[in-house]
Motif scaffolding. Sequence first.
Motif, short mmCIF file in Angstrom:
data_model
loop_
_atom_site.label_atom_id
_atom_site.label_comp_id
_atom_site.label_asym_id
_atom_site.label_seq_id
_atom_site.Cartn_x
_atom_site.Cartn_y
_atom_site.Cartn_z
N GLN A 70 8.58 4.51 -4.84
CA GLN A 70 7.55 3.95 -5.22
C GLN A 70 6.50 4.46 -4.87
O GLN A 70 6.79 5.21 -3.61
N ASN B 145 1.88 3.19 -4.06
CA ASN B 145 0.68 2.52 -4.02
C ASN B 145 -0.06 3.18 -4.93
O ASN B 145 -0.53 4.64 -4.15
N PRO C 235 5.69 3.15 0.52
CA PRO C 235 5.61 1.79 1.18
C PRO C 235 6.17 1.17 2.22
O PRO C 235 5.71 0.54 3.01
N ARG D 217 10.33 -7.81 0.42
CA ARG D 217 8.80 -7.01 -0.25
C ARG D 217 7.76 -7.58 -0.26
O ARG D 217 8.11 -8.50 -0.99
N ARG E 7 3.75 -8.04 -1.73
CA ARG E 7 3.03 -7.72 -2.32
C ARG E 7 1.58 -8.22 -2.24
O ARG E 7 0.96 -9.10 -1.15
N SER F 260 2.55 -2.93 -2.40
CA SER F 260 3.73 -3.27 -2.23
C SER F 260 4.29 -2.79 -0.34
O SER F 260 3.71 -1.04 -0.03
N LEU F 261 5.02 -3.35 0.59
CA LEU F 261 5.27 -2.71 1.47
C LEU F 261 6.90 -3.36 1.64
O LEU F 261 6.51 -4.35 0.96
N ASP F 262 7.72 -3.01 2.51
CA ASP F 262 8.69 -3.42 2.68
C ASP F 262 8.86 -4.29 4.65
O ASP F 262 8.28 -3.07 5.60
#
Length: 355
Positions: free
Chosen positions: A238, A240, A282, A312, A314, A323-325
Amino acid sequence: MASEFLRVDNLTKSFGTNTVVKGVSFAFEKGEFISLLGPSGCGKTTILRMIAGFENPTSGSITVDGNDITHLKPNQRQLGMVFQAYALFPNLNVGDNIGFGLKIAGMPTEERRARVADMLKLIGLPGFEKRYPYEMSGGQQQRVALARAIAPRPRMLLLDEPLSALDAKIRVSLREEIRAIQLDLGITTVFVTHDQEEALSISDRIVVMNAGNIEQLGAPHEIYNKPATRFVATFVGQLNTIEAVVSDVAAKKVTIDGQTVSLHTLPDNAKAGAGISLTLRPEVLTVGARADNDISLTGTISDVTFLGSVIRLRVALGTNIVSLDTFNDQRTAPPVRGEPVTISLASKDLLVLAA
């Protein structure tokens, strides 16, 4: 020291006026697990079929262990092939399916039975030789197809999306088994997949393809951490993308939704007032400040997705959304939509990619 085993030189394949493989070249060493990764229609399966001998190249050459096999028939190449559809003979039991190629090659009956027994142990299905394909699960059938391919001791193993018909949990288990078997046998393997996670998890090296061309060739960590093109960066993992405006070239400052930050680098042709795209994974983003992060941005949580061990998020910075986890902490309630938040990152982790 390992030696070059598989070489493809300027391989091209056209169907009428449509060229689906465009002068592809690569070389791999004996014992490597190679993945051809890309979206549908990128040419990866066509390359595999040309290596196997099921398609004739329009131009170019294929060499295996120093021997030119470009124009040999499939049965002259000493290669094992596992297809997406298991392609087992429904009227033959497991033992006869695995031993089919050995029987055709004239191997004596007792020796053939011993080899089949060895293969069943290798794939974790001892005692299954009398069963028929319809009596087995999809994962078991694909194990049998794998055993049939490697029973004749081929010089190389070719796998054409062998896991795509299986459910997610079985896919993960079987791909690990395939990798373990490949390492145990030391057999050079070419694996075709459109699944980035599969390719990253089991490959020694990956060939990322797009529209008949190689976008990048490298080890999984190179493909993921240092993508050579925008396509690789967006297709593998993924990504960003943040749209910013250059505010001070000399100080390497940009503005992101009204927030000014300093970057580690700018493109050579950057000009004040010009728009610029910044890309980042992310996992390089952190909720809150961190000592080694030199960029902080404020925003609002726009979405929260609970994935078990991972949450997760947003985050809307303005027009930009990233987005990041974050790890799930059982002792802390997860963030909620609309909550203000500060995120941080290290400027050196921003990727500057070719168009």
